[in-house]
Design a protein around this motif. Sequence first.
Motif, PDB file in Angstrom:
ATOM      1  N   LYS A  78     -19.387  22.805  30.640  1.00 62.45           N
ATOM      2  CA  LYS A  78     -18.861  24.144  30.343  1.00 62.45           C
ATOM      3  C   LYS A  78     -17.423  24.348  30.839  1.00 62.45           C
ATOM      4  CE  LYS A  78     -23.442  26.292  30.255  1.00 62.45           C
ATOM      5  NZ  LYS A  78     -24.325  27.356  30.808  1.00 62.45           N
ATOM      6  N   PRO A  79     -16.502  23.486  30.400  1.00 62.02           N
ATOM      7  CA  PRO A  79     -15.102  23.661  30.805  1.00 62.02           C
ATOM      8  C   PRO A  79     -14.397  24.691  29.926  1.00 62.02           C
ATOM      9  CG  PRO A  79     -15.274  21.782  29.370  1.00 62.02           C
ATOM     10  CD  PRO A  79     -16.677  22.324  29.524  1.00 62.02           C
ATOM     11  N   ASP A  80     -13.243  25.161  30.367  1.00 64.15           N
ATOM     12  CA  ASP A  80     -12.427  26.005  29.485  1.00 64.15           C
ATOM     13  C   ASP A  80     -11.341  25.188  28.790  1.00 64.15           C
ATOM     14  OD1 ASP A  80     -10.849  25.598  31.724  1.00 64.15           O
ATOM     15  OD2 ASP A  80     -10.650  27.718  32.246  1.00 64.15           O
ATOM     16  N   ALA A  81     -11.142  23.918  29.226  1.00 67.70           N
ATOM     17  CA  ALA A  81     -10.187  23.031  28.575  1.00 67.70           C
ATOM     18  C   ALA A  81     -10.673  21.592  28.689  1.00 67.70           C
ATOM     19  CB  ALA A  81      -8.804  23.171  29.207  1.00 67.70           C
ATOM     20  N   MET A  82     -10.187  20.769  27.766  1.00 67.50           N
ATOM     21  CA  MET A  82     -10.514  19.345  27.795  1.00 67.50           C
ATOM     22  C   MET A  82      -9.236  18.554  27.579  1.00 67.50           C
ATOM     23  SD  MET A  82     -13.178  17.141  25.416  1.00 67.50           S
ATOM     24  CE  MET A  82     -14.587  18.069  26.026  1.00 67.50           C
ATOM     25  N   TYR A  83      -9.070  17.509  28.386  1.00 66.15           N
ATOM     26  CA  TYR A  83      -7.913  16.642  28.235  1.00 66.15           C
ATOM     27  C   TYR A  83      -8.382  15.264  27.813  1.00 66.15           C
ATOM     28  CZ  TYR A  83      -3.683  14.004  29.081  1.00 66.15           C
ATOM     29  OH  TYR A  83      -2.593  13.187  28.914  1.00 66.15           O
ATOM     30  N   ILE A  84      -7.802  14.753  26.700  1.00 67.28           N
ATOM     31  CA  ILE A  84      -8.199  13.441  26.207  1.00 67.28           C
ATOM     32  C   ILE A  84      -7.010  12.493  26.173  1.00 67.28           C
ATOM     33  CG2 ILE A  84     -10.046  14.439  24.804  1.00 67.28           C
ATOM     34  CD1 ILE A  84      -8.223  13.789  22.319  1.00 67.28           C
ATOM     35  N   PHE A  85      -7.252  11.245  26.519  1.00 67.62           N
ATOM     36  CA  PHE A  85      -6.328  10.158  26.221  1.00 67.62           C
ATOM     37  C   PHE A  85      -7.140   9.122  25.468  1.00 67.62           C
ATOM     38  CE2 PHE A  85      -4.891   5.847  27.721  1.00 67.62           C
ATOM     39  CZ  PHE A  85      -3.909   5.720  26.763  1.00 67.62           C
ATOM     40  N   LEU A  86      -7.019   9.137  24.139  1.00 67.48           N
ATOM     41  CA  LEU A  86      -7.776   8.237  23.276  1.00 67.48           C
ATOM     42  C   LEU A  86      -6.844   7.781  22.153  1.00 67.48           C
ATOM     43  CD1 LEU A  86     -11.049  10.377  23.120  1.00 67.48           C
ATOM     44  CD2 LEU A  86     -10.788   8.195  24.330  1.00 67.48           C
ATOM     45  N   PRO A  87      -6.114   6.686  22.356  1.00 68.65           N
ATOM     46  CA  PRO A  87      -5.097   6.280  21.384  1.00 68.65           C
ATOM     47  C   PRO A  87      -5.680   5.726  20.088  1.00 68.65           C
ATOM     48  CG  PRO A  87      -5.275   4.659  23.144  1.00 68.65           C
ATOM     49  CD  PRO A  87      -6.139   5.804  23.532  1.00 68.65           C
ATOM     50  N   GLY A  88      -4.905   5.874  19.005  1.00 63.97           N
ATOM     51  CA  GLY A  88      -5.258   5.277  17.725  1.00 63.97           C
ATOM     52  C   GLY A  88      -6.546   5.821  17.131  1.00 63.97           C
ATOM     53  N   GLY A  89      -7.357   4.916  16.601  1.00 64.49           N
ATOM     54  CA  GLY A  89      -8.602   5.293  15.933  1.00 64.49           C
ATOM     55  C   GLY A  89      -9.584   5.995  16.850  1.00 64.49           C
ATOM     56  N   MET A  90      -9.474   5.759  18.151  1.00 64.22           N
ATOM     57  CA  MET A  90     -10.357   6.430  19.100  1.00 64.22           C
ATOM     58  C   MET A  90     -10.138   7.943  19.039  1.00 64.22           C
ATOM     59  SD  MET A  90      -9.850   3.884  22.363  1.00 64.22           S
ATOM     60  CE  MET A  90     -11.111   4.677  23.348  1.00 64.22           C
ATOM     61  N   GLY A  91      -8.878   8.351  19.108  1.00 61.49           N
ATOM     62  CA  GLY A  91      -8.556   9.773  19.079  1.00 61.49           C
ATOM     63  C   GLY A  91      -8.906  10.417  17.747  1.00 61.49           C
TER      64      GLY A  91
END
Length: 401
Positions: free
Chosen positions: A223-236
Amino acid sequence: MSLPRLFRKQDLTPTFAVAAALALTALAPAAQAADKIKVGMLSTLSGAGAGLGVDIRDGFNLALKHKGGKLGGLPAEVVIADDQQNPDVAKQASDRLLKRDKVDVMTGVVFSNIMLAVGPTVFDSKTPYVSANAGPSQYAGEQCNPYFFNVAWQNDNLHEAVGKVVTDKGFKKVVLIAPNYPAGKDAITGFKRFYKGAVADEIFTKLGQLDYAAELAQARAAKPDAMYIFLPGGMGINFIKQFVGAGLSRDITLFGPGFSADEDVIKAVGEPMLGMFNSSHWAHDMDNAANKQFVADFQKEYGRLPSLYASQGYDAAMLIDGAVADVKGRIEDKPALLKALKAAHFSSVRGAFKFNNNQYPVQDYYLRIIGKDAQGRVTNKTLGKIFSQHADAYAPLCKMK
């Protein structure tokens, strides 16, 4: 050549020894300009990360076209190899480039685990390496090397910038997601260095993973209010599609570094990315002459907007071009070539460019948001500056003279 009679070994006093050395130095031939320069382009050109390597290659080739097929006035030959995003394949390919093809300089690696695998061989061969992407913390700090020049960024930096933005915007509870490899670990470290709120969960995925059902369920439960992703290329690409499809975008604001929200990802995902914030050291709407020419000509040449990977490939070529020109084509003079690379006499698409003591950039970082431009295209728009002349955290650990 034998010494003149005056300088026989048994006759040499310290004064005569110095004179003899100077005489021999004066007689030694000066380094001659080479007849061409050979560049080894080792990059990821197949698999889920191929789009990133293709953009680096295309940006590099555009710079070469702008320079009439030459670098620093020397005709340039680019030998291309696909690392297949596999460290063992990369090591074999780099050996071929160095030993069989005898390249004068190398570039192109996308992923940090690949860079760490091939780095020792490249450095031992005394071949300059100009990184157009991979910026592992190891080579920024204690393992910094005079033959490694990073024209892109240090792995932590874009993540640090987003950590500051998420804090400044008042988000209190964040879930972090990154792949379990060196750049993924650097990403999480960098974000947390500047984020002051609570981290509800840290999720490390497999490198190259494309199904995120389990991770999305785990994130929803936090239950976050934000999400941070580092998923380069096809992952993202896959993650963002699944994130929006699962309905999480209604309650969670999504943030990422520029390379998880760049033109390659936008082209594949489209409108579901609208409103996503991201950080970058470059943007296609930057207002300088070099960037305007780069963006316009890249679109003409390849029929798409350039990504930051393409901009880094372009700058890598321009750095090499400036250095080879500085040494007047005498690329066999390695000390002079290294000094010229460090001087960075080229016009970057980012504007002014300089290296820190560890040969990573000191540069500005910007906040971008994905929206629609005047032509109705879904793309990034620069909102403002996050950091000015930002240096990485590892430079003080680098003892390179």
